[in-house]
Design an enzyme around this catalytic site. Structure first.
Site, PDB file in Angstrom:
ATOM      1  CB  SER A 229      -0.902  -0.008   1.216  1.00 41.99           C
ATOM      2  OG  SER A 229      -1.855   0.999   1.060  1.00 41.99           O
ATOM      3  CB  CYS A 230       0.635   4.369  -1.871  1.00 39.64           C
ATOM      4  SG  CYS A 230      -0.351   3.559  -3.072  1.00 39.64           S
ATOM      5  CB  ILE A 231      -1.035   5.619   2.654  1.00 35.63           C
ATOM      6  CG1 ILE A 231      -1.851   4.372   3.020  1.00 35.63           C
ATOM      7  CG2 ILE A 231      -1.640   6.313   1.471  1.00 35.63           C
ATOM      8  CD1 ILE A 231      -3.247   4.676   3.504  1.00 35.63           C
TER       9      ILE A 231
ATOM     10  N   PRO B 117       3.208   6.117  -5.964  1.00 36.95           N
ATOM     11  CG  PRO B 117       4.709   4.341  -5.676  1.00 36.95           C
ATOM     12  CD  PRO B 117       4.305   5.418  -6.654  1.00 36.95           C
TER      13      PRO B 117
END
Lengths: 103, 416
Positions: A101-103, B297
């Protein structure tokens, strides 16, 4: 590092059981991984798995929504094929890393 | 005369207008920035409005207040980018030719993406707080709400300011406690992620806080629809969560202009495929993308746009000179997380390194603590509003390094 022998080759898995080297993947291996998740693979499953592997090879970050937009399955069907966390479950069976996940 | 066009005069576009205006020769370059209106919102402030901590007027300014004089502002909707002909077409039919284009059209919430979200209960029992209207309507609702099931839900994993829903949850807990009705409110945090957050150490810290505050987390819940009649959230695998008051973070999408231009990512969310290191658009060499509009991202947040801005400036200048673009964005993100009762935590991370505990920005001295709620971090969060209006938008250098630094961070090896 966990070494686990599935069928013949020696496979290297990460801490959570994802295949470290996608090149070691075979359809037989997929059936084996799927069995552990109580899933019997159909052609539809393999369509999704092959799509995931192709996208991963292109370096595309994967999300459930992207699978839903693939034209192969909608999100509902994706959940039916791979119950639970469909992207995590299918990624493991497809022999690609756990979705980041990017966050 | 050559043309540099910027689409979007939000945080990212405005700061680029200032930086580029400063860096480019005005005899050689004309800079034009386009936006559909002249209202700039301080979006981080939306979080505080529902609890009466900020008033609506604290978060609104004219966009033109922050644009330098030599930059032309056009107030008009952008219809589309025609990248093959180096031009932008506006809704009124006007075309803008460009040598270099910077896309900074941001992200917006789209409640219409989810069945039953924007229906009978919208702004009655269902609210967002990512828009000016949503946060101000929610403030009115919370004034008189007497308690029940408060559900905070993320409709999608990819949202701007990914910590904001958690901050909202912590602030709500404190708000009802101060009102003396916390025992009448059940707070449930419903997320498509596997936990409170994605990165392990931050998730551990945040999960502990959620436990302490008696907030229930429902993970792996991917919202399919909202049943207005029964007031329940229904997931794609038919799990249900009932609510009396739903605070939703609807699906976030990039600008419709990106879709009209045929430049969106394949997930249909209208974010633009962008090189995650150089910030150049994948499709056109003379188009650059910054802030929430990209598909890179990294978190969609003001701090990220700021760090990207430093990189983008260098790369645009290199591109103009015909030189190789050498500046590399590392995914640096830096966020305060409000935890309620005048405290906040701070996280600092990038593409490769997850948020770690320690001191920021200096080892031992700090003064900020990472991954730990403190009063000083809360002061930092509030001070950011001043920094935003006075330094960030106008492109000034902030006293925080562009690339993430390991200095002050405690790594796993050191903890063990």
């Amino acid at each position: 590092m966990i070494m686990e022998t599935l069928l013949t080759p020696t496979l290297e898995l990460d801490k959570e059981g994802y295949l470290k080297n996608p090149a070691q993947w075979t359809p037989e291996l997929a059936r084996d991984f799927a069995a552990k998740a109580n899933i019997v693979l159909t052609d539809k499953h393999f369509d999704v798995l092959n799509w995931l592997r192709a996208k991963h090879a292109e370096g595309v970050p994967l999300t459930i929504r992207k699978v839903g937009a693939s034209g192969l399955v909608d999100i509902k069907k994706f959940y039916e094929l791979f119950p639970g966390g469909p992207l995590k479950v299918s990624s493991k069976i497809a022999g690609i890393p756990k979705p980041a996940s990017c966050i | 005369m050559k043309n540099l066009v910027i689409l979007g005069a939000g945080a990212a576009g405005t700061m680029m207008a200032n930086k580029l205006h400063h860096a480019l020769n005005p005899v050689e370059w004309k800079i034009t920035i386009v936006d559909r209106d002249n209202v700039h919102y301080y979006q981080p402030g939306f979080l505080f409005i529902p609890f009466g901590l900020y008033q609506p007027e604290d978060v609104v300014r004219p966009r033109t207040d922050f644009l330098p004089k030599g930059v032309t502002f056009i107030e008009q909707e952008v219809d589309r980018i025609d990248g093959n002909h180096d031009q932008v077409i506006l809704s009124n039919g006007q075309t803008l030719h460009y040598e270099v284009l910077v896309v900074a059209t941001g992200a917006e919430v789209v409640p219409e993406e989810t069945e039953g979200m924007k229906a009978e209960l919208w702004y009655k029992d269902i609210f967002d707080f990512y828009t000016f209207e949503g946060s101000t309507q929610l403030a009115k609702k919370l004034q008189n709400w007497q308690g029940g099931n408060l559900v905070i839900n993320l409709a999608e994993t990819l949202i701007k300011c990914p910590v904001a829903p958690l901050e909202f949850t912590f602030l709500a807990d404190a708000f009802f406690e101060d009102k003396g009705i916390r025992d009448k409110v059940n707070i449930t945090y419903v997320t498509p992620l596997s936990g409170a957050f994605t990165k392990p150490k931050a998730t551990a810290m945040l999960s502990t806080l959620l436990d302490e505050k008696k907030i229930k987390v429902v993970p792996d819940f991917y919202l399919a629809r909202v049943d207005n009649e029964r007031k329940v959230l229904v997931s794609y695998d038919e799990q249900e969560v009932p609510f009396d008051l739903l605070v939703t973070v609807p699906v976030n999408k990039g600008s419709k202009m990106v879709e009209r231009s045929g430049l969106g990512d394949e997930d249909g969310l209208n974010f633009m495929p962008t090189d995650k290191y150089t910030l150049q658009a994948k499709k056109f060499d003379n188009v650059f993308v910054i802030g929430d509009a990209t598909n890179i991202p990294a978190s969609k947040a003001g701090s990220v746009a700021h760090f990207e801005g430093e990189i983008l400036l260098e790369n645009v200048l290199s591109y103009i000179q015909g030189e190789a673009m050498e500046a590399r964005f590392d995914g640096h993100s830096n966020c305060f997380i409000e935890t309620g009762h005048g405290k906040a935590a701070l996280i600092d991370f990038n593409y490769e390194t997850e948020p770690l505990p320690g001191k920021f920005p200096w080892p031992l001295l700090g003064p900020m603590d990472l991954l730990k709620p403190t009063r000083l971090n809360h002061v930092g969060k509030l001070a950011f509003k001043w920094v935003y209006w006075h330094m960030l938008l106008t492109g000034k250098t902030l006293p925080v390094p562009t690339h993430m630094s390991m200095s002050g961070k405690i790594t796993e090896e050191e903890i063990v």
